[in-house]
Design a protein around this motif. Structure first.
Motif, PDB file in Angstrom:
ATOM      1  N   ILE B  91      69.829  84.917 -30.310  1.00 25.91           N
ATOM      2  CA  ILE B  91      71.624  85.234 -30.187  1.00 25.91           C
ATOM      3  C   ILE B  91      72.207  84.804 -29.217  1.00 25.91           C
ATOM      4  O   ILE B  91      72.821  83.365 -29.345  1.00 25.91           O
ATOM      5  N   ARG B  92      71.195  84.186 -27.840  1.00 22.49           N
ATOM      6  CA  ARG B  92      72.372  83.833 -26.686  1.00 22.49           C
ATOM      7  C   ARG B  92      71.533  82.553 -26.869  1.00 22.49           C
ATOM      8  O   ARG B  92      72.305  81.597 -26.927  1.00 22.49           O
ATOM      9  N   ILE B  93      70.869  82.161 -27.348  1.00 27.39           N
ATOM     10  CA  ILE B  93      70.236  80.573 -27.902  1.00 27.39           C
ATOM     11  C   ILE B  93      71.068  80.302 -28.774  1.00 27.39           C
ATOM     12  O   ILE B  93      71.571  78.702 -28.237  1.00 27.39           O
ATOM     13  N   ALA B  94      71.135  80.581 -29.805  1.00 26.85           N
ATOM     14  CA  ALA B  94      72.408  80.282 -30.841  1.00 26.85           C
ATOM     15  C   ALA B  94      73.731  79.869 -30.589  1.00 26.85           C
ATOM     16  O   ALA B  94      74.201  78.686 -30.771  1.00 26.85           O
ATOM     17  N   ALA B  96      74.634  79.446 -27.309  1.00 28.74           N
ATOM     18  CA  ALA B  96      74.675  78.633 -26.323  1.00 28.74           C
ATOM     19  C   ALA B  96      74.637  76.807 -26.869  1.00 28.74           C
ATOM     20  O   ALA B  96      75.927  76.237 -26.584  1.00 28.74           O
ATOM     21  N   TYR B  97      73.761  76.733 -27.973  1.00 33.14           N
ATOM     22  CA  TYR B  97      73.670  75.940 -28.427  1.00 33.14           C
ATOM     23  C   TYR B  97      74.331  74.969 -29.104  1.00 33.14           C
ATOM     24  O   TYR B  97      73.341  74.474 -30.113  1.00 33.14           O
ATOM     25  N   ARG B  98      75.217  76.217 -30.045  1.00 31.60           N
ATOM     26  CA  ARG B  98      75.766  76.379 -31.395  1.00 31.60           C
ATOM     27  C   ARG B  98      74.869  75.483 -32.338  1.00 31.60           C
ATOM     28  O   ARG B  98      74.724  74.681 -33.470  1.00 31.60           O
ATOM     29  N   LEU B 532      65.842  74.068 -21.856  1.00 29.92           N
ATOM     30  CA  LEU B 532      66.958  75.318 -22.027  1.00 29.92           C
ATOM     31  C   LEU B 532      67.198  75.914 -22.694  1.00 29.92           C
ATOM     32  O   LEU B 532      67.682  76.599 -22.289  1.00 29.92           O
ATOM     33  N   PHE B 533      66.235  76.065 -23.658  1.00 34.48           N
ATOM     34  CA  PHE B 533      65.648  77.885 -24.637  1.00 34.48           C
ATOM     35  C   PHE B 533      64.556  78.663 -23.700  1.00 34.48           C
ATOM     36  O   PHE B 533      65.593  79.671 -23.789  1.00 34.48           O
ATOM     37  N   GLY B 542      76.701  86.027 -20.211  1.00 38.15           N
ATOM     38  CA  GLY B 542      77.092  87.030 -21.063  1.00 38.15           C
ATOM     39  C   GLY B 542      77.450  85.510 -22.709  1.00 38.15           C
ATOM     40  O   GLY B 542      76.638  85.751 -23.841  1.00 38.15           O
ATOM     41  N   GLU B 543      78.530  85.125 -22.656  1.00 42.99           N
ATOM     42  CA  GLU B 543      78.987  84.336 -23.640  1.00 42.99           C
ATOM     43  C   GLU B 543      78.488  82.899 -23.970  1.00 42.99           C
ATOM     44  O   GLU B 543      78.062  82.231 -25.218  1.00 42.99           O
TER      45      GLU B 543
END
Lengths: 124, 925
Positions: B91-94, B96-98, B532-533, B542-543
């Motif tokens: 979720i964090r990756i998704a 952050a990188y849309r 990045l990943f 968090g955001e």
């Protein structure tokens, strides 16, 4: 003519010496031991000149001087301030408040007598 | 039996209700009061995992093989409980990188590769089609049963009601998911509708289960007792003799992977997530949901077998058949609505997810190859149209599969074939999140191998077994080679087809992925994406919206070009808003003033990726800017610089903080110095005043005597006496001032010895007693009986204190009947000395000031001889020995001064001039 003089100082020994000195010079001397007494005597006796110590209980010499100058009947009284505090700031304050002259302790009796004579002499 | 119109009417009503819920949620989201900011909604939306398969397939499987339906639901439970942190990372990756889809995720990780995106999309599409077919089949057969009409899939294709069901579902999906193009690919309304539908299907299933257990039978005890009476049924309840651990494991693994990698699951769990903290709640809430919905599977299966007899009717339809047989048609309708709901939910989410993928990663890259399209002004409506078309196509393909292959297999198997397809994403995606060494080639190789083996060992046999291909190759292997038999590849026999397929496909997938990745070093872009990943948890908060990390881009760009590009996909007003926000965040006043640096380009690319996928976004951005290709060294250098920058900025922060602290301390010290300076000034002027006063009378009187030799003797004697007294006063003062200065500066000499306090007090009493008696006063000494411990102190100094206190008392006692009390009291901590007089006492306004320098008691008229320093010095002395001196509160007449001394000096509080026993050493003040 005998001039009336008030001597205001809280130190008894200084009072003794000044009283003796001024009496010797022929003035009519009154004494006061604190600021409030000084004002009372001033109002009562209306002396021509007052030898005013600065550090006194009840009211300081500065306060007495201020009240003196604010009082219609007394504002022409000649004030000679005597104090052991000799800083420039104190001198300036005294003169600003309306003292006619300022002398630091210990003083020379000769100088004091001369000063009083001059002040009274100018006035007459 | 229910009338068709009733069923159809109820179905429409239900779907309309779902649609209304979705519309309401979208409205609220627009108004800023989003409904999905709620962990429960998130957890419930995961219930889309339970499709019509749950309603029909699991009961059928339970009726056939007992507990074998369980792994499909145990898998997700295990996955959530054990690996919710993995989910959170995704979720964090998704965010952050849309990332917009699972294809986007994988492609983005491996260098934004369009080839990989396309491959994943194809696999997903092929994998999803059977599952969609399954839903259609379930709905169709259920409808047939409940309305008593003929078996489905009869007649021409165009006359088949199932086709119209498919088209109807396509229409609903289009209405749900393609109303506008969102730069985050979120569909709030859909998520809320899915969550509501999860509740509906759970309740419906529970209702049927309760009906079967308590209405048709007399409770679970009765139900299972009757079941054990029938041998065929009772064997379902026991662990199988031929328990196949491998099969259980395969199913479990499959279910674990599918709960994340099915496109619909990825969509609701990762893409639609609004707050990664919701994952915690879902980690137990979703397994709980699964438990609840499965609680009655076995009871319903057993009840059905008991009621209808084993082998008599299709166990997959027990959910509908039991209420109908038990004379509860409305319950049957409810169950049908539940099944419909489950099917619809799955189809909608899956179709939206797949259409996004196909549009972004298959169609758009091909279309964007043509320069003409790239230059077109408004692409929003084009994209939406593409997606709508894809949705229709997906559903039609599902229908085709249903007609072609649906008959041969039970629903169960079709679903598992789909699971096995999406399981191929696991090595590539999971590896990509944790291993920086995974490369684009490795991912391609792994996926191709896995997909090929899946198709060969599972997909083709299923089509062949439905009669569309000859089954020769199943029995004899491809080209007649036995070791190429699809269900016993390389001679691996003894496994069921699913485990077998899973084994080979995942093995080939993972090993090729690793081997090919290691064979060739990754490109610069791959390395940058890998960093990045894999490091996403360190790089983002968090955001995940801020990018403090390195930006891997070099080149030149213009703000106007970039803004126009964004406007083409997201609409001009939105683009304007985005750029204005960016300007504000970076401290510029308006969009045109933004510095077009790498960070801006990254921002634009990310925003676009949200709409069209990262691969296409990459292509589009590259077309409007001038880029320089980065090689590996550049990438590593950028990373180094970024981490150095971070380190520097941290250092800077720390330095500025310590600087602030130092400044504050300096300011405080300055204030202290200034106040000390003032104190010193005051002290100096007080001392000079006090010294000048006796000097004045000495001089004046002496001058008077010199000037007047004829002064009367009486006067002369008097004056000389005054002079002598004043001289004494002067020297006393000078001595005291020196004393005090020495004590305060720590230069005083202290000669400590063991002092007998009783003896000291007696001595003092004797000295002062004489003086008091002369004045008509008495001294009363009160000492404790027995011996008193010795006090380690300077006896002379203590005597000084006593003389001071006693002297003061003597000064103030009245002329008649004066009395001074001197008391000594000892206790565990120390001793106390009190000096009490019966004089006038200390007036209230002077109580606080009495220990100050040059402060004397009494009033001006009877100022006794003294300097005003005595009490101050006495207190300094007492405090030096660790004690305290106080003026006791008024009790009756007179003043009582008391001081305490502790036995042990280390219990003292901080007092001034805490000089050690050695002389000539003190803290400078």
């Amino acid at each position: 003519m005998t001039c009336k003089i008030l001597i205001a100082d809280d130190e008894p020994n200084i009072l003794i010496s000044l009283e003796y000195l001024m009496k010797r010079e022929g003035y009519d001397v009154h004494v006061a031991r604190d600021g409030q007494e000084a004002l009372d005597v001033l109002r009562r006796e209306r002396p021509r000149l007052v030898l005013l110590d600065v550090m006194m209980p009840k009211k300081t010499g500065f306060e007495v001087c201020q009240e003196l100058r604010a009082d219609e009947a007394l504002k022409d009284t000649i004030v000679l301030m005597l104090t052991a505090k000799g800083r420039d700031a104190d001198v300036a304050k005294g003169l600003a408040l309306g003292a006619s002259a300022y002398m630091t302790k210990p003083f020379s009796t000769k100088e004091l007598v001369q000063g009083v004579r001059d002040l009274l002499g100018d006035a007459t | 039996m229910l009338a068709p119109t009733t069923v159809v009417g109820a179905s429409f009503a239900y779907l309309a209700l779902l649609f209304a819920i979705a519309w309401w949620a979208d409205r609220r989201a627009l108004g800023g009061r989003s409904v999905i900011g709620n962990a429960w909604v998130y957890a419930l939306s995961m219930g889309v995992y339970c499709t019509a398969w749950t309603y029909f397939g699991s009961v059928g499987r339970a009726a056939a093989t007992g507990l074998w339906f369980l792994p499909i639901y145990l898998g997700p439970t295990l996955a959530m409980v054990l690996a919710w942190v993995v989910l959170r990372r995704m979720i964090r990756i998704a965010r952050a990188y849309r990332i917009t889809s699972i294809a986007d995720f994988i492609a983005s990780r491996y260098g934004k590769s369009p080839a990989l995106a396309g491959l994943v999309t194809l696999i997903a599409l092929v994998g999803v089609v059977p599952y969609v077919a399954l839903q259609l089949k379930a709905v169709a057969t259920g409808y047939a049963l409940i309305t008593g009409s003929d078996a489905v899939a009869e007649g021409t294709w165009l006359g088949d009601t199932t086709l119209y069901i498919a088209l109807l579902l396509a229409g609903f999906t289009i209405a749900f998911g393609t109303r506008h193009l969102d730069s985050t690919e979120r569909h709030e309304g859909m998520v809320v509708a899915i969550a509501a539908e999860s509740v509906v299907k759970l309740l419906a299933f529970l209702a049927v289960g309760a009906f079967a257990t308590w209405i048709l039978f007399d409770g679970p005890a009765d139900l299972f007792a009757q079941a054990r009476a029938v041998p065929e049924i009772s064997r379902l309840l026991q662990p199988q003799a031929d328990f196949s651990g491998a099969q259980w494991f395969a199913l479990l693994l499959l279910a674990m992977l599918s709960v994340v990698f099915l496109p619909r699951q990825f969509q609701v769990m990762v893409i639609e997530n609004v707050d990664e903290r919701h994952v915690r709640r879902a980690a137990w809430a979703f397994p709980a949901y699964l438990l609840l919905i499965n609680v009655f599977v076995l009871p319903i299966a057993v009840a059905g077998l008991l009621h209808f007899g084993p082998g008599r009717s299709n166990p997959e339809l027990f959910v509908l058949a039991l209420p109908l047989a038990g004379d509860a048609p409305w319950l049957a309708l409810t169950a049908f609505i539940g099944g419909l709901s489950a099917a619809t939910g799955m189809v909608i989410v899956e179709a939206i997810a797949v259409s996004t993928m196909v549009c972004n990663d298959l169609v758009l890259p091909l279309l964007l190859r043509s320069a003409g399209l790239r230059a077109q002004k408004d692409l929003t409506s084009l994209i939406l149209d593409i997606r709508r078309a894809v949705i229709v196509i997906v559903l039609l393909l599902g229908y085709v599969y249903f007609r072609v292959a649906g008959e041969a297999y039970a629903l169960v198997s079709i679903g598992l074939i789909s699971f096995a397809a999406v399981a191929q994403f696991a090595p590539v995606l999971l590896g990509g999140m944790f291993w920086k060494g995974g490369t684009h080639r490795g991912a391609l190789a792994g996926l191709l191998a896995g997909a090929a083996l899946w198709a060969y060992t599972l997909m083709l046999p299923s089509i062949a077994k439905s009669g569309w291909l000859s089954t020769d190759f199943i029995e004899h292997g491809l080209f007649g080679l036995a070791w190429l038999r699809p269900e016993q590849l390389f001679g691996l026999a003894g496994l069921d087809s699913l485990s077998h397929a899973l084994f080979w496909s995942l093995l080939a997938n993972a090993s090729l992925y690793v081997v090919v990745s290691l064979a060739r070093p990754p490109s610069a872009r791959e390395v940058s994406q890998a960093l990045l990943f894999v490091d996403v948890m360190q790089r983002t908060g968090g955001e995940g919206e801020r990018h403090d990390g390195p930006v891997f881009w070099r080149g030149r760009a213009r703000v106007a070009d970039l803004q126009e590009l964004v406007g083409r996909f997201l609409g001009t007003p939105r683009a304007q808003r985005l750029f204005d926000d960016y300007a504000r965040r970076s401290g510029q006043s308006s969009a045109p003033q933004i510095v077009p640096d790498a960070r801006l380009v990254q921002f634009v690319e990310t925003q676009l990726a949200g709409a069209i996928g990262s691969a296409s976004a990459r292509v589009m951005v590259a077309s409007v800017v001038e880029e320089e290709a980065l090689d590996l060294d550049d990438v590593l250098r950028i990373v180094d610089e970024a981490s150095q920058l971070r380190a520097y900025s941290r250092e800077l922060e720390e330095k500025s903080l310590s600087l602030q602290r130092a400044t504050a301390e300096l300011r405080e010290a300055n204030e202290q110095l200034k106040s000390l300076d003032r104190l010193k000034d005051d002290f100096m002027s007080s001392v000079t005043h006090e010294l000048r006063t006796p000097l004045t009378s000495i001089r004046a009187l002496a001058e008077l005597m010199v000037d007047d030799p004829a002064m009367p003797d009486g006067d002369r004697q008097r004056f000389l006496g005054i002079i002598v007294a004043e001289t004494e006063r002067l020297s006393r003062l000078v001595n005291q001032v020196l004393d005090m200065a020495k004590i305060e500066s720590g230069n005083a000499q202290w000669h400590d010895s063991d002092v007998d306090m009783k003896a000291l007090l007696e001595q003092a009493a004797q000295t002062v007693g004489e003086m008091l008696r002369e004045r008509g006063a008495q001294l009363v000494l009160a000492l404790p009986p027995g011996s008193v411990p010795t006090m380690r102190a300077d006896g002379d100094r203590l005597m000084q204190v006593l003389m001071n206190l006693l002297g003061n008392a003597a000064k103030f006692v009245p002329a008649e009947g004066g009395r001074v009390d001197l008391r000594l009291v000892c206790d565990a901590d120390g001793l106390t000395v009190e000096v009490q007089d019966n004089g006038p006492g200390v007036p209230p306004e002077q109580r606080a000031l009495i220990f100050d320098k040059f402060r004397q008691g009494g009033d001006a008229t009877n100022r006794p001889a003294g300097t005003g320093l005595g009490l101050h010095i006495s207190r300094q002395i007492v405090e030096h020995f660790g004690g305290r001196m106080v003026l006791r509160p008024d009790v009756g007449q007179g003043a009582c001064f008391a001081f305490t001394l502790p036995w042990r000096r280390d219990t003292r509080q901080s007092g001034p001039a805490t000089a050690p026993a050695e002389p000539d050493r003190g803290d400078p003040r």
